[in-house]
Design an enzyme around this catalytic site. Structure first.
Site, mmCIF file in Angstrom:
data_model
loop_
_atom_site.group_PDB
_atom_site.id
_atom_site.type_symbol
_atom_site.label_atom_id
_atom_site.label_comp_id
_atom_site.label_asym_id
_atom_site.label_seq_id
_atom_site.Cartn_x
_atom_site.Cartn_y
_atom_site.Cartn_z
ATOM 1 N N SER A 1 -9.133 3.779 12.215
ATOM 2 C CA SER A 1 -9.520 4.611 13.361
ATOM 3 C C SER A 1 -10.981 4.430 13.747
ATOM 4 O O SER A 1 -11.321 4.422 14.933
ATOM 5 C CB SER A 1 -9.257 6.088 13.054
ATOM 6 O OG SER A 1 -7.888 6.334 12.855
ATOM 7 N N GLY B 1 -8.057 9.723 9.939
ATOM 8 C CA GLY B 1 -8.354 9.875 11.357
ATOM 9 C C GLY B 1 -9.370 10.929 11.717
ATOM 10 O O GLY B 1 -9.691 11.100 12.892
ATOM 11 N N LYS C 1 0.874 -1.167 0.000
ATOM 12 C CA LYS C 1 0.000 0.000 0.000
ATOM 13 C C LYS C 1 0.915 1.221 0.000
ATOM 14 O O LYS C 1 1.635 1.478 0.966
ATOM 15 C CB LYS C 1 -0.909 0.025 1.223
ATOM 16 C CG LYS C 1 -1.838 1.236 1.225
ATOM 17 C CD LYS C 1 -2.543 1.421 2.550
ATOM 18 C CE LYS C 1 -3.282 2.757 2.552
ATOM 19 N NZ LYS C 1 -3.761 3.127 3.898
#
EC number: 2.8.1.10
Length: 278
Positions: free
Chosen positions: A217, A168, A107
């Site tokens: 998150s 986040g 990634k």
């Protein structure tokens, strides 16, 4: 079925490990999510570990590492280049992952700003092209710009991963139109990455045409990670089914200004009868 670079997954939910408060809770959340692919930052890896022996390096002292945990659960590891700011750093990190973990999947994250963690799209496309040339299957974290997403695909990315909103933040999908455009034009999987706050965000991503959702998150930092992981699993599936079913068109009023049900068979007012009664 989610297919990336020729590999098939039953789950369309990809999990991240960042923000987990404990290894025990992380394990329960991963199991509850049903995920088969989980991303881990290579900065958490220490020399000498392998996927099967990553015993005590990254968890508590003497405990199991996150790599060992994923191996035990049968979940594929997707190493990421989190924290990298240059092409050189990202390529070195990807090479470390390939040597240490035996995978050519990565990634790709190139961060331009430490405060927002927004991607550096200028470096991103060139870095993707270099990694692909070196035999990597690149899943590229990018902005919600359809042009950049298309250029990543042209550079050989196995999947493009546009953000819904900054990492986040939990702000959800701030630009659904762009996400829908990316999905409509892409011939590789589109995985929503970053910004998911709750189940409605995950479901919407799938309804817009995404092939899957990556989140961390939203589960790892919530009040009950196991319950939220379960909810996210169902949300992604619900969104996928809804997209396949096809929603009704949006209208400003009922079609033809008529109610959805026919008036046939309903009671009617008889003037003659009313006069007799009244």
């Amino acid at each position: 079925m989610l297919e990336i670079a020729g590999k098939k997954f039953d789950s369309h939910l990809i999990m991240g490990t960042g923000g987990a408060t404990s290894q025990t809770l992380l394990e329960k959340a991963l199991v509850a999510s049903g995920t088969q692919l989980t991303t881990v930052a290579m900065r958490r890896f220490r020399a000498g570990n392998t996927p099967s022996t990553a015993g005590a390096s990254n968890g508590a002292a003497g405990g199991e590492s996150v790599f060992g945990l994923l191996n035990r659960l049968g979940i594929d590891v997707l190493p990421n280049t989190a924290g990298c700011r240059t092409a050189k750093d990202a390529i070195l990190t990807a090479q470390l992952a390939r040597e240490a973990l035996g995978t050519n999947w990565v990634k790709l994250e190139l961060i331009a700003d430490d405060r927002t963690l927004l991607p550096d799209v200028v470096e991103l496309v060139d870095t993707c092209e270099m990694l692909v040339a070196n035999g990597f299957e690149v899943l590229a974290y990018t902005s919600d710009d359809p042009v950049v997403a298309k250029r990543l695909e042209d550079a050989g990315a196995a999947a493009v991963m546009p953000l819904g909103s900054p990492i986040g933040t939990g702000l959800g999908i701030l630009n659904p139109h762009n996400i829908e455009l990316i999905c409509a034009r892409a011939s590789v999987p589109v995985l929503l990455d970053a910004g998911v706050g709750t189940t409605s965000d995950a479901a919407l991503a799938m309804e817009l045409g995404c092939s899957g959702v990556l989140l961390a998150s939203a589960v790892n930092r919530c009040q009950d990670p196991v319950a939220m992981a379960t909810a996210m699993r169902h949300a992604v599936e619900a969104g996928r089914l809804a997209a396949a079913a096809g929603r009704i068109p949006k209208r400003t009023h009922a079609q033809g200004a008529l109610a959805s049900s026919s008036f046939e068979g309903l009671a009617s007012w008889d003037e003659d009868w009313a006069e007799e009664v009244l």
